[in-house]
Scaffold this motif. Structure first.
Motif, PDB file in Angstrom:
ATOM      1  N   ALA A  79       0.857  -1.176   0.000  1.00 52.85           N
ATOM      2  CA  ALA A  79       0.000   0.000   0.000  1.00 52.85           C
ATOM      3  C   ALA A  79       0.899   1.233   0.000  1.00 52.85           C
ATOM      4  CB  ALA A  79      -0.902   0.002   1.232  1.00 52.85           C
ATOM      5  N   MET A  80       0.437   2.294  -0.658  1.00 49.16           N
ATOM      6  CA  MET A  80       1.186   3.547  -0.699  1.00 49.16           C
ATOM      7  C   MET A  80       0.191   4.696  -0.621  1.00 49.16           C
ATOM      8  SD  MET A  80       4.166   4.694  -3.340  1.00 49.16           S
ATOM      9  CE  MET A  80       3.118   4.807  -4.770  1.00 49.16           C
ATOM     10  N   HIS A  81       0.470   5.658   0.258  1.00 50.36           N
ATOM     11  CA  HIS A  81      -0.445   6.775   0.476  1.00 50.36           C
ATOM     12  C   HIS A  81       0.325   8.069   0.689  1.00 50.36           C
ATOM     13  CE1 HIS A  81      -2.202   3.157   2.517  1.00 50.36           C
ATOM     14  NE2 HIS A  81      -3.171   3.436   1.673  1.00 50.36           N
ATOM     15  N   ILE A  82      -0.315   9.181   0.345  1.00 47.61           N
ATOM     16  CA  ILE A  82       0.200  10.486   0.745  1.00 47.61           C
ATOM     17  C   ILE A  82      -0.290  10.733   2.167  1.00 47.61           C
ATOM     18  CG2 ILE A  82       0.161  12.971   0.312  1.00 47.61           C
ATOM     19  CD1 ILE A  82      -0.296  12.292  -2.654  1.00 47.61           C
ATOM     20  N   HIS A  83       0.610  11.162   3.031  1.00 47.87           N
ATOM     21  CA  HIS A  83       0.266  11.462   4.418  1.00 47.87           C
ATOM     22  C   HIS A  83       0.344  12.961   4.667  1.00 47.87           C
ATOM     23  CE1 HIS A  83      -0.047   7.417   6.480  1.00 47.87           C
ATOM     24  NE2 HIS A  83       0.200   7.115   5.217  1.00 47.87           N
ATOM     25  N   GLU A  84      -0.325  13.398   5.719  1.00 48.77           N
ATOM     26  CA  GLU A  84      -0.632  14.812   5.915  1.00 48.77           C
ATOM     27  C   GLU A  84       0.517  15.693   6.394  1.00 48.77           C
ATOM     28  OE1 GLU A  84      -3.858  14.817   8.714  1.00 48.77           O
ATOM     29  OE2 GLU A  84      -2.730  13.669  10.181  1.00 48.77           O
ATOM     30  N   LYS A  85       1.652  15.141   6.785  1.00 50.06           N
ATOM     31  CA  LYS A  85       2.760  15.961   7.258  1.00 50.06           C
ATOM     32  C   LYS A  85       4.056  15.599   6.534  1.00 50.06           C
ATOM     33  CE  LYS A  85       0.762  16.591  11.779  1.00 50.06           C
ATOM     34  NZ  LYS A  85       0.748  16.139  13.158  1.00 50.06           N
ATOM     35  N   ILE A 124       4.056   7.478   2.175  1.00 49.57           N
ATOM     36  CA  ILE A 124       4.381   6.319   3.005  1.00 49.57           C
ATOM     37  C   ILE A 124       4.124   5.042   2.202  1.00 49.57           C
ATOM     38  CG2 ILE A 124       3.653   4.960   5.025  1.00 49.57           C
ATOM     39  CD1 ILE A 124       5.099   7.368   5.957  1.00 49.57           C
ATOM     40  N   ILE A 125       5.037   4.089   2.308  1.00 53.92           N
ATOM     41  CA  ILE A 125       4.827   2.747   1.765  1.00 53.92           C
ATOM     42  C   ILE A 125       4.624   1.820   2.963  1.00 53.92           C
ATOM     43  CG2 ILE A 125       5.801   0.831   0.440  1.00 53.92           C
ATOM     44  CD1 ILE A 125       7.450   2.916  -1.102  1.00 53.92           C
ATOM     45  N   HIS A 126       3.542   1.033   2.907  1.00 52.49           N
ATOM     46  CA  HIS A 126       3.199   0.100   3.981  1.00 52.49           C
ATOM     47  C   HIS A 126       3.629  -1.314   3.609  1.00 52.49           C
ATOM     48  CE1 HIS A 126       0.648   2.963   6.256  1.00 52.49           C
ATOM     49  NE2 HIS A 126       0.419   3.481   5.068  1.00 52.49           N
ATOM     50  N   GLU A 127       3.724  -2.183   4.599  1.00 49.07           N
ATOM     51  CA  GLU A 127       4.272  -3.532   4.422  1.00 49.07           C
ATOM     52  C   GLU A 127       3.410  -4.478   3.588  1.00 49.07           C
ATOM     53  OE1 GLU A 127       4.718  -5.460   8.222  1.00 49.07           O
ATOM     54  OE2 GLU A 127       2.654  -5.036   8.781  1.00 49.07           O
ATOM     55  N   SER A 128       2.116  -4.168   3.407  1.00 50.36           N
ATOM     56  CA  SER A 128       1.233  -5.055   2.630  1.00 50.36           C
ATOM     57  C   SER A 128       0.246  -4.196   1.841  1.00 50.36           C
ATOM     58  CB  SER A 128       0.471  -6.007   3.562  1.00 50.36           C
ATOM     59  OG  SER A 128      -0.631  -5.343   4.153  1.00 50.36           O
ATOM     60  N   PRO A 129      -0.491  -4.796   0.904  1.00 50.47           N
ATOM     61  CA  PRO A 129      -1.460  -4.016   0.132  1.00 50.47           C
ATOM     62  C   PRO A 129      -2.625  -3.520   0.981  1.00 50.47           C
ATOM     63  CG  PRO A 129      -1.610  -6.336  -0.455  1.00 50.47           C
ATOM     64  CD  PRO A 129      -0.413  -6.187   0.450  1.00 50.47           C
ATOM     65  N   ASN A 130      -2.787  -4.069   2.180  1.00 56.82           N
ATOM     66  CA  ASN A 130      -3.865  -3.644   3.082  1.00 56.82           C
ATOM     67  C   ASN A 130      -3.385  -2.656   4.136  1.00 56.82           C
ATOM     68  OD1 ASN A 130      -5.743  -5.381   1.820  1.00 56.82           O
ATOM     69  ND2 ASN A 130      -4.849  -7.087   2.939  1.00 56.82           N
ATOM     70  N   GLY A 131      -2.157  -2.201   4.042  1.00 60.08           N
ATOM     71  CA  GLY A 131      -1.614  -1.249   5.007  1.00 60.08           C
ATOM     72  C   GLY A 131      -0.632  -1.901   5.941  1.00 60.08           C
ATOM     73  N   GLY A 132      -0.827  -1.686   7.241  1.00 58.45           N
ATOM     74  CA  GLY A 132       0.084  -2.246   8.229  1.00 58.45           C
ATOM     75  C   GLY A 132       1.263  -1.331   8.494  1.00 58.45           C
ATOM     76  N   LYS A 133       2.338  -1.941   8.947  1.00 54.95           N
ATOM     77  CA  LYS A 133       3.543  -1.219   9.344  1.00 54.95           C
ATOM     78  C   LYS A 133       4.045  -0.313   8.217  1.00 54.95           C
ATOM     79  CE  LYS A 133       8.235  -2.311  10.827  1.00 54.95           C
ATOM     80  NZ  LYS A 133       9.169  -3.405  11.049  1.00 54.95           N
ATOM     81  N   ARG A 134       4.521   0.878   8.591  1.00 55.29           N
ATOM     82  CA  ARG A 134       5.111   1.814   7.633  1.00 55.29           C
ATOM     83  C   ARG A 134       6.571   1.419   7.420  1.00 55.29           C
ATOM     84  NH1 ARG A 134       2.487   7.588   9.692  1.00 55.29           N
ATOM     85  NH2 ARG A 134       0.369   6.781   9.850  1.00 55.29           N
ATOM     86  N   ILE A 135       6.940   1.096   6.171  1.00 56.86           N
ATOM     87  CA  ILE A 135       8.290   0.584   5.925  1.00 56.86           C
ATOM     88  C   ILE A 135       9.180   1.541   5.147  1.00 56.86           C
ATOM     89  CG2 ILE A 135       7.575  -1.834   6.100  1.00 56.86           C
ATOM     90  CD1 ILE A 135       7.731  -1.912   2.984  1.00 56.86           C
ATOM     91  N   ALA A 136       8.597   2.586   4.545  1.00 58.99           N
ATOM     92  CA  ALA A 136       9.401   3.571   3.812  1.00 58.99           C
ATOM     93  C   ALA A 136       8.655   4.896   3.775  1.00 58.99           C
ATOM     94  CB  ALA A 136       9.700   3.086   2.397  1.00 58.99           C
ATOM     95  N   CYS A 137       9.415   5.987   3.610  1.00 64.60           N
ATOM     96  CA  CYS A 137       8.813   7.317   3.645  1.00 64.60           C
ATOM     97  C   CYS A 137       9.635   8.270   2.784  1.00 64.60           C
ATOM     98  CB  CYS A 137       8.771   7.806   5.101  1.00 64.60           C
ATOM     99  SG  CYS A 137       7.974   9.398   5.359  1.00 64.60           S
ATOM    100  N   ALA A 138       8.938   9.213   2.130  1.00 64.43           N
ATOM    101  CA  ALA A 138       9.597  10.276   1.370  1.00 64.43           C
ATOM    102  C   ALA A 138       8.899  11.596   1.675  1.00 64.43           C
ATOM    103  CB  ALA A 138       9.533   9.998  -0.134  1.00 64.43           C
ATOM    104  N   VAL A 139       9.651  12.584   2.153  1.00 66.75           N
ATOM    105  CA  VAL A 139       9.121  13.940   2.325  1.00 66.75           C
ATOM    106  C   VAL A 139       9.029  14.573   0.949  1.00 66.75           C
ATOM    107  CG1 VAL A 139       9.553  16.225   3.305  1.00 66.75           C
ATOM    108  CG2 VAL A 139      10.051  14.179   4.648  1.00 66.75           C
ATOM    109  N   ILE A 140       7.909  15.218   0.661  1.00 66.71           N
ATOM    110  CA  ILE A 140       7.696  15.872  -0.631  1.00 66.71           C
ATOM    111  C   ILE A 140       8.148  17.322  -0.523  1.00 66.71           C
ATOM    112  CG2 ILE A 140       5.986  16.554  -2.342  1.00 66.71           C
ATOM    113  CD1 ILE A 140       4.296  14.129  -1.298  1.00 66.71           C
ATOM    114  N   ASN A 141       9.066  17.709  -1.401  1.00 65.71           N
ATOM    115  CA  ASN A 141       9.608  19.081  -1.428  1.00 65.71           C
ATOM    116  C   ASN A 141       9.398  19.715  -2.788  1.00 65.71           C
ATOM    117  OD1 ASN A 141      10.986  19.119   1.233  1.00 65.71           O
ATOM    118  ND2 ASN A 141      12.140  17.438   0.318  1.00 65.71           N
TER     119      ASN A 141
END
Length: 144
Positions: A44-50, A124-141
């Motif tokens: 799973a991959m999502h844009i997060h608010e901060k 944020i990239i999560h460990e499975s297609p259903n979410g779960g643990k956050r395993i990677a992150c990129a700040v958007i600049n």
């Protein structure tokens, strides 16, 4: 003006594992993703608010960006799938390279749907297609 942004993905050990280049186009934005070290499978991959990626758990990124009336989010990508495919040239696993488009995600500071607001955003990239643990992150600049 063409609005562009970028980010560097880190894993829970603060090691760089890829990049994202973003360009606003029409009613949304294209996300060009390059990921090097994810194991084959779906995520799973999502844009997060901060715009914060404090490792190892990336909880500083907050919740998902862009709540809709139906409970879904503007910043939700379809799950990404990393193939178990070897390069015919190197014999190594191919890297994940794909471009994804998200409607109603903007980089313009004038948009109500901007991801470059005062506290920024992250992916944020999560460990499975259903979410779960956050395993990677990129700040958007913003890209200048």
């Amino acid at each position: 003006e063409v609005y562009q942004a970028e980010g560097v993905f880190i894993n829970s050990e603060n090691i760089r594992i890829g990049t994202v280049d973003i360009i606003e186009q029409g009613n949304g934005s294209n996300f060009r993703l390059h990921l090097d070290t994810l194991k084959p499978g779906s995520y799973a991959m999502h844009i997060h608010e901060k715009g914060s990626c404090d490792f190892p758990d990336f909880l500083s990124a907050g919740g998902h960006h862009g709540l809709r009336e139906d409970g879904s989010f503007y910043g939700d990508f379809h799950p990404i799938y990393v193939k178990n495919e070897l390069s015919q040239y190197t014999g190594k696993l191919k890297k994940y390279n794909e471009t994804k488009f998200l409607d109603n995600i903007h980089l313009s500071p004038d948009s109500n749907f901007t991801i470059l607001d005062s506290d920024g955003s992250s992916i944020i990239i999560h460990e499975s297609p259903n979410g779960g643990k956050r395993i990677a992150c990129a700040v958007i600049n913003k890209k200048y």
